[in-house]
Design a protein around this motif. Structure first.
Motif, short mmCIF file in Angstrom:
data_model
loop_
_atom_site.label_atom_id
_atom_site.label_comp_id
_atom_site.label_asym_id
_atom_site.label_seq_id
_atom_site.Cartn_x
_atom_site.Cartn_y
_atom_site.Cartn_z
N ALA A 256 0.84 -1.20 0.00
CA ALA A 256 0.00 0.00 0.00
C ALA A 256 0.88 1.25 0.00
N LYS A 257 1.95 1.23 0.77
CA LYS A 257 2.86 2.37 0.79
C LYS A 257 3.55 2.52 -0.59
N ILE A 258 3.95 1.40 -1.16
CA ILE A 258 4.60 1.45 -2.48
C ILE A 258 3.65 2.05 -3.52
N VAL A 259 2.40 1.62 -3.49
CA VAL A 259 1.41 2.09 -4.48
C VAL A 259 1.10 3.57 -4.28
N ASP A 260 0.73 3.94 -3.06
CA ASP A 260 0.23 5.30 -2.83
C ASP A 260 1.34 6.36 -2.83
N LEU A 261 2.56 5.96 -2.44
CA LEU A 261 3.67 6.91 -2.46
C LEU A 261 4.47 6.83 -3.75
N GLU A 262 4.09 5.91 -4.64
CA GLU A 262 4.78 5.71 -5.91
C GLU A 262 6.28 5.50 -5.68
N LEU A 263 6.59 4.60 -4.75
CA LEU A 263 7.97 4.33 -4.39
C LEU A 263 8.70 3.59 -5.51
N THR A 264 9.99 3.88 -5.65
CA THR A 264 10.85 3.20 -6.62
C THR A 264 12.17 2.86 -5.93
N GLY A 265 13.03 2.18 -6.66
CA GLY A 265 14.34 1.83 -6.14
C GLY A 265 15.22 3.03 -5.87
N ALA A 266 14.83 4.21 -6.34
CA ALA A 266 15.61 5.42 -6.09
C ALA A 266 15.28 6.06 -4.75
N ASP A 267 14.24 5.59 -4.09
CA ASP A 267 13.81 6.22 -2.85
C ASP A 267 14.62 5.74 -1.65
N VAL A 268 14.78 6.66 -0.69
CA VAL A 268 15.43 6.38 0.59
C VAL A 268 14.45 6.77 1.69
N VAL A 269 14.08 5.81 2.53
CA VAL A 269 13.12 6.02 3.61
C VAL A 269 13.86 6.18 4.93
N ALA A 270 13.53 7.22 5.67
CA ALA A 270 14.12 7.43 6.99
C ALA A 270 13.45 6.52 8.00
N GLN A 271 14.26 5.74 8.73
CA GLN A 271 13.72 4.91 9.82
C GLN A 271 13.92 5.71 11.10
N THR A 272 12.85 6.31 11.57
CA THR A 272 12.90 7.24 12.71
C THR A 272 12.12 6.76 13.92
N ALA A 273 11.18 5.84 13.72
CA ALA A 273 10.24 5.49 14.78
C ALA A 273 10.88 4.56 15.80
N PRO A 274 10.59 4.73 17.09
CA PRO A 274 11.00 3.74 18.09
C PRO A 274 10.48 2.36 17.72
N LEU A 275 11.17 1.33 18.15
CA LEU A 275 10.82 -0.03 17.75
C LEU A 275 9.44 -0.44 18.22
#
Length: 503
Positions: free
Chosen positions: A225-244
């Motif tokens: 769902a995130k890939i579809v709605d954000l139109e993610l590609t292999g060029a994207d970098v996602v920040a991992q910021t949330a506590p576990l």
């Protein structure tokens, strides 16, 4: 129920769930309204892949950077190799399919490798945040039935983490020992799409946290769902910021790995400093960031005098965990017109977000922003509780309570049949024999087409129907705080209220 046994033995079967009291006629009307107003979403998504399988496939096609943190960078091949060594370490430590593995320590690349290792051997992941007090660690690991806590720290772990693990009866295994292990052989153990994949603990009104169990299909569906709605590609970098311990940490860790993108783990020292965070976003080429609205506000405040072009490579800012104010959205759209703003909503019990809404200038005329439309393969129903105890469907602009159906709905609360039955139902709106329905406890209404910036009907969040609140994105039951206070021998009664103030 044996807290150390397989998770499947501690989950209520579908036949044990209550049937939502809704008439046949109202069930048909609810289906018809949901379909008419776009509150159902169907998309063919391959739910059969394990994330580790996808990582190894991408590594074989063309190896590339997969995860970076402040200590190191791992390619796809290196990440997969580390996961397989960790899987061997876990099996040697007595972990079996269907059991729970605690993972604790500093957020880093090794946490992602640990998740993939747990996926490989068919176990369940439960995080233990290094910032939690020992009592919270004990309660979470004890209720989860974890026999092992895998610590990913390269140095000494937080004393509270180790104390809580010992109190829960967990054996502590250091991830660095995996360096001497041979890689685990064989494909990922995925015998069914409804295999439980992870358990995350939320606040409970009795003073006891609730362990929400999410299935493989719900997790994978949310990643797509995130890939579809954000139109993610292999060029994207996602920040991992949330506590576990936050549900959003799961998609931040895993989603880019399905498409050849990169995860950049940003530690708390940088993440809690808006200026340092903005520098990290620019330096690491981060394109997707997700924060609670409080942190978005701090970011905008502290960047007021920053150099032109700060956050210039950002494509999306996702706001979640709290209600997104229209005034804050206006500030974002004016300051960062190149980076779209997504208002995301969803409960942990439903594999994280169930709605997405891209904020536009037209939305700013509303008193409360829309939370949007359902993600792929989800079904949303707005229902009103009638005086006779039954439920009826709400039409446009009628206030009701939000119920969620579809593959996103989890399995209930681990080892807690009573609280499972308080929130989960057999789905009366679908013909699927395994369908579940989750009662969110959130009051919403369907906005008509044209309200705000969307030509379709959209959902608007109106508040809680119970005493649950969110503070800095953390779900809290006021009853849980009262219950803990009343344990003290000097407290006869307690009442907790929330006051908002401006610093």
């Amino acid at each position: 129920m044996n807290a150390r046994g397989p998770v499947a033995d501690r989950l209520l079967p579908l036949t044990g769930l209550p049937v939502l009291p809704v008439s046949v006629a109202e069930a048909g009307r609810a289906r018809e309204l949901a379909a008419r107003h776009g509150m159902t979403s169907d998309l063919a998504v391959d739910l059969t892949d394990a994330v580790i399988t996808r990582v190894e496939r991408l590594a074989a096609e063309r190896d590339r950077p997969a995860v970076t943190d402040r200590h190191r960078a791992l390619s796809y091949a290196e990440l997969a190799a580390e996961a397989r060594r960790l899987a061997t370490l876990l099996e040697e430590s007595g972990v079996e399919p269907g059991t729970v593995v605690g993972v604790g320590g500093e957020r880093c690349a090794s946490v992602i490798a640990a998740f993939l290792a747990i996926e490989l051997i068919g176990a369940l992941y439960v995080p233990a945040d290094e910032t939690w007090p020992a009592a919270r660690v004990r309660d979470v690991l004890g209720q989860a039935g974890a026999s092992v806590l895998l610590t990913v720290d390269t140095g000494a772990s937080a004393p509270a983490l180790l104390e809580g693990a010992a109190a829960a009866g967990c054996t502590v295994v250091r991830a660095e020992r995996a360096a001497a292990c041979a890689p685990w052989a064989g494909p990922a153990r995925l015998d069914s799409l409804d295999r439980p994949r992870y358990v995350l603990f939320t606040s409970g009104s009795t003073g006891k946290p609730k362990g929400a169990v999410v299935e493989h299909q719900g997790m994978i569906n949310h990643l797509y769902a995130k890939i579809v709605d954000l139109e993610l590609t292999g060029a994207d970098v996602v920040a991992q910021t949330a506590p576990l311990g936050f549900d959003i940490s799961v998609w931040q860790m895993l989603c880019p790995l399905l498409i050849g993108g990169r995860v950049d783990v940003i530690g708390d020292e940088v993440g809690h400093d808006p200026v340092a965070f903005a520098r990290a976003v620019d330096a690491q080429g981060i394109t997707i960031v997700e924060l609670v609205p409080t942190m978005v506000r701090h970011l905008l405040d502290d960047l007021a005098g920053a150099p032109a072009g700060s956050l210039g490579g950002l494509r999306w800012m996702i706001a979640t965990g709290e209600e997104l104010p229209a005034e804050l959205s206006r500030r974002w759209l004016e300051a960062m017109p190149h980076a779209r703003l997504l208002n995301a909503y969803g409960p942990t019990e439903c594999s994280d977000d169930v709605t997405h809404h891209t904020v536009t200038a037209g939305d700013l005329e509303l008193l409360r922003l829309p939370i949007g439309v359902p993600i792929v393969n989800s079904r949303l129903y707005v229902l009103r509780h009638e005086d006779d105890g039954t439920w009826s469907a709400c039409d446009l602009e009628e206030t009701g309570e939000l119920f969620v159906g579809g593959v996103c709905v989890g399995r209930g609360y681990l080892g807690d049949p009573q609280r499972t039955c308080d929130a989960f139902y057999q789905d009366p709106f679908e013909e699927s024999p395994t369908g579940r329905l989750y009662r969110t406890g959130d009051a919403v209404k369907l906005l008509p087409p044209g309200a705000g910036g969307d030509a379709r009907p959209t959902l608007q969040y109106l508040g809680r129907v119970d005493r649950q609140v969110k503070i800095s994105g953390v779900r809290m039951e006021l009853g849980e705080i009262e219950a803990v206070l009343q344990r003290h021998p000097g407290v006869g009664a307690a009442a907790v209220v929330v006051h908002e103030y401006s610093a």
